[in-house]
Design a protein around this motif. Structure first.
Motif, PDB file in Angstrom:
ATOM      1  N   SER A  27      13.779  20.482  49.626  1.00 46.18           N
ATOM      2  CA  SER A  27      12.733  19.480  49.566  1.00 46.18           C
ATOM      3  C   SER A  27      12.055  19.590  48.201  1.00 46.18           C
ATOM      4  O   SER A  27      11.697  20.684  47.773  1.00 46.18           O
ATOM      5  N   ALA A  28      11.904  18.478  47.525  1.00 50.25           N
ATOM      6  CA  ALA A  28      11.326  18.521  46.177  1.00 50.25           C
ATOM      7  C   ALA A  28      10.352  17.374  45.997  1.00 50.25           C
ATOM      8  O   ALA A  28      10.482  16.326  46.641  1.00 50.25           O
ATOM      9  N   SER A  29       9.378  17.589  45.148  1.00 45.82           N
ATOM     10  CA  SER A  29       8.438  16.502  44.914  1.00 45.82           C
ATOM     11  C   SER A  29       8.793  15.797  43.611  1.00 45.82           C
ATOM     12  O   SER A  29       9.232  16.420  42.645  1.00 45.82           O
ATOM     13  N   ALA A  30       8.618  14.494  43.642  1.00 45.97           N
ATOM     14  CA  ALA A  30       8.913  13.677  42.468  1.00 45.97           C
ATOM     15  C   ALA A  30       7.854  12.606  42.371  1.00 45.97           C
ATOM     16  O   ALA A  30       7.800  11.722  43.220  1.00 45.97           O
ATOM     17  N   ASP A  31       6.988  12.724  41.409  1.00 48.52           N
ATOM     18  CA  ASP A  31       5.923  11.734  41.213  1.00 48.52           C
ATOM     19  C   ASP A  31       5.139  11.478  42.498  1.00 48.52           C
ATOM     20  O   ASP A  31       4.980  10.334  42.923  1.00 48.52           O
ATOM     21  N   GLY A  32       4.711  12.521  43.132  1.00 46.54           N
ATOM     22  CA  GLY A  32       3.876  12.374  44.318  1.00 46.54           C
ATOM     23  C   GLY A  32       4.639  12.029  45.572  1.00 46.54           C
ATOM     24  O   GLY A  32       4.091  11.977  46.658  1.00 46.54           O
ATOM     25  N   GLU A  33       5.940  11.810  45.438  1.00 49.21           N
ATOM     26  CA  GLU A  33       6.736  11.483  46.623  1.00 49.21           C
ATOM     27  C   GLU A  33       7.608  12.698  46.962  1.00 49.21           C
ATOM     28  O   GLU A  33       7.915  13.503  46.090  1.00 49.21           O
ATOM     29  N   GLN A  34       7.958  12.816  48.219  1.00 49.04           N
ATOM     30  CA  GLN A  34       8.769  13.948  48.645  1.00 49.04           C
ATOM     31  C   GLN A  34      10.213  13.488  48.844  1.00 49.04           C
ATOM     32  O   GLN A  34      10.449  12.432  49.445  1.00 49.04           O
ATOM     33  N   ALA A  35      11.147  14.241  48.304  1.00 50.30           N
ATOM     34  CA  ALA A  35      12.556  13.869  48.456  1.00 50.30           C
ATOM     35  C   ALA A  35      13.342  15.078  48.948  1.00 50.30           C
ATOM     36  O   ALA A  35      12.909  16.216  48.797  1.00 50.30           O
TER      37      ALA A  35
ATOM     38  N   VAL B 264       9.458  22.962  44.127  1.00 51.22           N
ATOM     39  CA  VAL B 264      10.610  22.387  43.432  1.00 51.22           C
ATOM     40  C   VAL B 264      10.257  20.950  43.056  1.00 51.22           C
ATOM     41  O   VAL B 264       9.693  20.219  43.863  1.00 51.22           O
ATOM     42  N   THR B 265      10.569  20.573  41.840  1.00 50.51           N
ATOM     43  CA  THR B 265      10.319  19.190  41.429  1.00 50.51           C
ATOM     44  C   THR B 265      11.646  18.534  41.057  1.00 50.51           C
ATOM     45  O   THR B 265      12.609  19.215  40.704  1.00 50.51           O
ATOM     46  N   SER B 266      11.664  17.219  41.177  1.00 49.87           N
ATOM     47  CA  SER B 266      12.885  16.505  40.796  1.00 49.87           C
ATOM     48  C   SER B 266      12.531  15.406  39.802  1.00 49.87           C
ATOM     49  O   SER B 266      11.439  14.865  39.831  1.00 49.87           O
ATOM     50  N   LYS B 267      13.474  15.134  38.975  1.00 52.38           N
ATOM     51  CA  LYS B 267      13.271  14.102  37.967  1.00 52.38           C
ATOM     52  C   LYS B 267      14.524  13.230  37.939  1.00 52.38           C
ATOM     53  O   LYS B 267      15.649  13.759  37.876  1.00 52.38           O
TER      54      LYS B 267
ATOM     55  N   ARG C 270      21.304  12.883  47.198  1.00 52.11           N
ATOM     56  CA  ARG C 270      19.948  12.732  47.709  1.00 52.11           C
ATOM     57  C   ARG C 270      20.059  12.336  49.183  1.00 52.11           C
ATOM     58  O   ARG C 270      20.745  11.375  49.522  1.00 52.11           O
ATOM     59  N   VAL C 271      19.406  13.084  50.044  1.00 50.08           N
ATOM     60  CA  VAL C 271      19.625  12.960  51.479  1.00 50.08           C
ATOM     61  C   VAL C 271      18.717  11.915  52.115  1.00 50.08           C
ATOM     62  O   VAL C 271      19.135  11.152  52.981  1.00 50.08           O
ATOM     63  N   ASP C 272      17.451  11.883  51.707  1.00 51.83           N
ATOM     64  CA  ASP C 272      16.500  10.998  52.385  1.00 51.83           C
ATOM     65  C   ASP C 272      16.702   9.560  51.931  1.00 51.83           C
ATOM     66  O   ASP C 272      17.388   9.290  50.959  1.00 51.83           O
TER      67      ASP C 272
END
Lengths: 379, 394
Positions: free
Chosen positions: A170-178, A140-143, A217-219
């Motif tokens: 859990s999703a990745s966004a530009d190399g970061e995990q959110a 899953v990705t986020s933008k 957004r939780v984190d």
């Protein structure tokens, strides 16, 4: 370190067993299996709402009872023993610890009290559910967009989603995990799957430019494997506890059956070939249980790495044990073990369904081997 | 006891070991454990006296008999620190761990005064006379006879005991014998204390598959036990014999686990060196061994706790099966990691240690109740399954 249950812990375990013997009777569990829902909403509202089982997993600061990990494991073990179709493991051993570990203050204040009060069931959209680091690689990705995020992706199997009011993704966004919270009311696309194990529901999740507001957004500005590691360790230990509970349940079915079945003028329990096989399972159950509860007792003072390694060990033992206990049950029941009418198959299916969940036995052992053999100093 | 106090005790023991297990005692480090039990017996006896002078023999005994009355948790701490420091296999174990507690519970005042100080001081060593050629797993089939000498009231013993560990370097033996003619099984037995150095006792070593000889056959031909050296009443020997085994609650196995951990570490070390660590199957087996050892420690701590629930009984009954099979499997794993080198005697002491492990660990699943007996006990006592029928062959 005290590895004997206190009187209070003993009471928790006994009361939970007593309640579930009645409420998650084989008849009730079969009703859920045959209905295809995989979830007993009435039972869940009783244990989470009236009895406060989820409160034990939540710190007092968030309206919970703040009890230790041991209490939490005792309850999921009791649930496993009866294959009770409730999302207790997902809520108390997966979602709540993850919220506690990496949730922002606002997210913790919003969701933990709701879990403690039994108002919501929660689960996680694990990435690869057969991987031992399942928060990574969810696909899953986020933008970031104005006022929130757009989520895209597909998660093949989300455990307990059909029962959950809150889904953590859990999703990745530009190399970061959110990490994002999807509430049931928010509306998102999911489809319940037909499962081998009818006592736990699984759904497929498809996110197609799903809008998530900033507040969901939780984190707190990204997380990584190390910040989530204690939550992962708790999820693994919880699953192991549930598995040994199921092993106990199916072993007890076997013991009851062989004590009654008469052939050649004697109970089949009197044959040494049968006795020794039952005894072997007891030895292995004691081993798994000791590791699970020993790890739980030492959890507060252990390093994150030790927690993960021991939890992996617990999973390797519990997955292996449960499958053998279930297959031995079918074998020792003889012909009736192959029938729908007798219960061993329910456990057999659970055994297979959980032995790959969050890492196979092999994957967990390899994680340990890597630590022992691929670094200079061994543990 | 608080964790903090246990930590202090650990520090004290570890310091004492560092200060004393050195100099002339240096060669004893890691020696004399199971499988190596006949190593350096005289030096190990001196070591026992060194331990005694530090007050570290019999630490679990009551103060009245020179012990420290340590709790189970403290004894665990002692065993672990002793093992971690490489403390040698205890020559005094049978006296300290088995006979002493039995005398404290069942002995007469005279027996306690006569025997406990020698055990505590490390000046008298004991061995166990239970098994016989026809009484192995079926211990109650004891045939060694004890007849009362009408003149002195002493007991005259005829028969043969086997697997008498370290009899050749011990001073006394406790003997389970049949004192009532015509009895069978658990009835009519007597528990006797006998000096080994007397006419009518002959000790012959049994050479083991590992080449060493820590076991013996002990032959009795009219050897004498004095009238006042009967523990319990004549005829009640079985009760005493079983109570003695009950004192072996497994605290000493915590020290043994320290040796197991070192053995596993050696296996890992060699696997890294020789490339065996590349094999995925070997990696799985090594990881499984690590998991089993972790579980074993927690299992021991659960087993040692005073817990009377039925599931605790099952765990207790399974403990011996668990550790002995774990250890035996480790022996085979070690050889597989050594590969072809396993077949050649080496001057690398690590390789020799692992070869000893491989051979000796075969005994682990046999002595003290074989695998087959353990599984019967778990099934019958733990799970309430029917007892094995008895045959009538003699």
């Amino acid at each position: 370190m005290n590895l004997v249950l206190s009187d209070d812990q003993q009471l928790i375990r006994e009361e939970a067993s007593r309640l579930l013997r009645e409420k998650a009777s084989p008849q009730n569990v079969r009703r859920i299996v045959e209905a295809g829902t995989g979830f007993d909403a009435a039972l869940w509202s009783m244990i989470a709402g009236e009895l406060g089982w989820c409160a034990m997993a939540v710190p007092e600061a968030y309206g919970g009872l703040g009890l230790g990990l041991t209490e939490r494991l005792l309850l999921v073990e009791a649930v496993g023993e009866r294959l009770a179709p409730v999302p207790l493991w997902s809520t108390t051993c997966a979602a709540a610890p993850l919220l506690e570990a990496i949730g922002s203050r606002a997210a913790r204040e919003r969701y933990l009290p709701a879990i403690a009060e039994g108002r919501i069931a929660a689960t996680i959209a694990w990435g690869r559910i057969d991987a031992s680091e399942p928060l990574q690689a969810t696909g899953v990705t986020s933008k970031a967009v104005d006022g929130g995020y757009l989520l895209d992706g597909h998660v093949g199997q989300v455990i307990d989603q059909p029962a959950a009011d809150l889904l953590l993704v859990s999703a990745s966004a530009d190399g970061e995990q959110a990490l994002f919270a999807l509430e049931r009311e928010a509306g998102y696309e999911s489809r319940q799957l037909e499962t081998l194990d009818g006592t736990r529901p699984i759904a497929e999740l498809t996110l197609n430019a799903q809008f998530i507001p900033d507040a969901s957004r939780v984190d707190d500005g990204g997380f990584d494997a190390s910040s989530a590691s204690s939550a992962i360790a708790i999820a693994q230990l919880g699953l192991a506890a549930e598995q040994i509970g199921a092993a106990r349940g199916v072993m007890d079915l076997t013991l009851a059956y062989v004590a009654e079945r008469v052939q050649f003028g004697r109970t089949i329990a009197s044959f040494q070939a049968v006795k020794h096989r039952c005894a072997r399972l007891e030895v292995d159950l004691a081993e798994a249980k000791a590791l699970i509860y020993g790890t739980a007792a030492g959890f507060p003072s252990a390093t994150p790495e030790e927690r993960l390694l021991e939890a992996s060990g617990a999973r390797a033992l519990a997955s292996n044990l449960l499958f053998r206990a279930a297959e031995e049950s079918i074998q020792l029941h003889g012909g009736v073990g192959f029938t729908w009418e007798y219960d061993p198959h329910l456990y057999f299916k659970r055994a297979q369904a959980t032995c790959t969940l969050l890492g196979s036995e092999e994957a967990h052992l390899e994680a340990i081997a890597a630590r022992l053999l691929d670094k200079e100093a061994a543990a | 006891m608080s964790d903090e106090a246990t930590q202090q005790l650990r520090a004290e023991i570890s310091q004492w070991m560092a200060d004393h297990l050195c100099g002339r005692f240096e060669p004893l480090r890691f020696r004399g454990n199971a499988g190596d039990g006949d190593a350096l017996p005289e030096l190990r006896k001196e070591w026992e006296r060194e331990l005694a002078s530090g007050g570290w023999t019999c630490p679990g005994w009551p103060g009245e008999w020179g012990g420290r009355a340590l709790s189970v948790a403290e004894q665990v701490a002692f065993q672990e620190e002793y093992g971690r420091a490489g403390g040698p296999g205890r020559m005094g174990h049978i006296g300290e761990g088995l006979l002493g507690p039995t005398l404290i519970a069942f002995g007469t005042q005279e027996q306690k005064e006569r025997f406990l100080p020698g055990i505590r001081a490390g000046s008298e060593f004991w061995c166990q006379g239970y098994s016989e050629p026809s009484a192995g797993s079926d211990l109650a089939n004891v045939r060694t006879r004890a007849r009362r000498d009408p003149e002195t009231g002493d007991w005259l013993v005829h028969g043969q005991k086997v697997w008498t560990s370290l009899a050749h370097v011990s001073d006394w033996i406790f003997v389970l014998a049949r004192c009532e003619e015509g009895t069978v099984g658990r009835n009519g037995l007597i528990f006797l204390l006998m000096p080994l150095d007397q006419p009518g006792i002959e000790i012959r070593p049994i050479r083991q598959i590992s080449g060493g000889a820590e076991f013996n056959s002990t032959f009795f031909d009219g050897a004498r036990a004095r009238a006042e050296h009967v523990v319990g009443a004549p005829g009640e020997g079985w009760k005493i014999a079983m109570a003695l085994l009950g004192f072996e609650r497994g605290i000493s196995t915590l020290g043994q686990q320290m040796a197991f951990a070192q053995e596993l570490e050696l296996v890992c070390q060699i696997a890294r060196e020789n490339g065996a660590a590349q094999s995925s199957r070997t990696r799985q087996r090594i990881a499984r061994a690590w998991v089993g050892l972790r579980a074993m420690r927690y299992l021991a701590m659960r087993v040692l706790a005073e817990d009377t629930r039925p599931e605790a009984l099952r765990e207790r009954l399974g403990y011996k099966f668990h550790w002995s099979n774990w250890h035996r499997d480790l022996g085979k794993l070690a050889m597989d990691v050594l590969g072809a080198d396993a077949g050649i005697v080496s001057d690398d002491p690590r390789y020799e240690r692992l070869r000893q492990l491989f051979l000796y660990s075969r005994a682990d699943t046999i002595y003290g109740g074989s695998n087959e007996i353990q599984l019967n006990l778990i099934a019958e006592q733990g799970l309430g399954m029917p007892r094995e029928p008895r045959g009538n062959l003699t």
